[in-house]
Design an enzyme around this catalytic site. Sequence first.
Site, PDB file in Angstrom:
ATOM      1  N   CYS A 257       0.842  -1.202   0.000  1.00  0.00           N
ATOM      2  CA  CYS A 257       0.000   0.000   0.000  1.00  0.00           C
ATOM      3  C   CYS A 257       0.873   1.246   0.000  1.00  0.00           C
ATOM      4  CB  CYS A 257      -0.910  -0.019   1.229  1.00  0.00           C
ATOM      5  SG  CYS A 257      -1.701   1.560   1.595  1.00  0.00           S
ATOM      6  N   CYS A 260       0.872   2.948   3.459  1.00  0.00           N
ATOM      7  CA  CYS A 260       1.609   2.180   4.463  1.00  0.00           C
ATOM      8  C   CYS A 260       3.112   2.315   4.245  1.00  0.00           C
ATOM      9  CB  CYS A 260       1.199   0.714   4.410  1.00  0.00           C
ATOM     10  SG  CYS A 260      -0.555   0.413   4.755  1.00  0.00           S
TER      11      CYS A 260
END
Length: 414
Positions: A257, A260
């Site tokens: 991600c 992230c």
Amino acid sequence: MASFAIDEFVGNGILKELLPKLLEEGWDDVPTLKIMSLEDMDAINMTQQQKDALEIRSYLHDRSLMQYADKLELSGRCLPELLSLSTADLSSQFGMKRGHIARFMDRTGPCTDSTPRSHALPQTRTDSTASRNNSIRSFAQVNPQKQRSMLRPMARNSSKSLEQSLADFKIGDGYTFKGIVAAGPAESRACGCVKPPPVIDQVAPYSSIENISVQKLSPEYKIGMERLVKSKAPPMKASELWRDKPAVLLCIRRPGCIMCRAEAHQLYAKKPLFDALGVQLYAVLHEHIESEVKDFWPRYWGGVVILDRNLEFFKALGGGELLKEKFISGFMFNPRAIANYRRAKALGIKQNFKGEGEIKGGLYVVGSGRSGIAYQFIERNFGDWAPQAEVIEICTQLQNPHQGQRESIKSSQE
């Protein structure tokens, strides 16, 4: 965003021949290498060319411009000379794109997170009435022996000292930290038709995390280290992670991600601060896709990566249940999540969509031994980051907490 892999940092330039010496002297990861002072460089007999190369590469790494490092180093110019070049010279001589030139010429600071004031996080719960002034120790009192070696002036003026960096993270007087649970604000979505999911306002009990079974997927990254743990590491109790030192555990929703990866990169970039405070850094994954771990470590995160196969850390963040949200309601209808995505994308991070991405993560700061959870942050909106000012200040306080404050943590979690 610039990689934390040391071979990518030194590239094919003059620093490559120094790697054995750097490893021997403990300059064995990128964040630590970037804080070398002139005195440190002289101690290992670095030439002026090597000093210039390190300064150039540190400057470019801060601005995610490492693709130009080899060319700029080969020019034989030092950083001030390169910064004095015109836009036309940078473009013609080094092939630098116009947008990259603007970033290169911006001397105000590195490419870091700058959360808008509107994104300031409310304090949802505190379990201690002691004020920051009564509880926090100054950085000068923390680990004096290591501090003396790490707070020297940086090479020239391309970076700030750790003491200055820590000062940047100070938060206002009257702020308390014991037992804090933090989360991003809840905003209406789709004109109020979609309600944001609720989050707990209680610190997870220590008993909910101490016996979690975890498995190490990668070690802490150092020069010359194998990319991943070769043999399958045996499971271990999570309490072993913070048995001797406090720990920050970043629970990653999905290592591919973009948001992230951005949070992990920003947090690990502060490794020298955490090292000086005696705090360990761990990234916690809830599924093991080997290719994803290889892409994530050490490019975006050079700390230890562990696997929580049963998702117990993630359940503890939700009071015993996983915090999950669908892509449509959690992202498409959520202005804050979209803003978080744009913030990460502006840092030049690549992404993929492999793995489960609906289980929300967060962050824990856990004291050493059985002293308990000092702080936890919950990812209410996709891409919410734990405020680094809170995390670093709490870690500072954990260096020498008063006994009464230790008991405050315990009592708040029993």
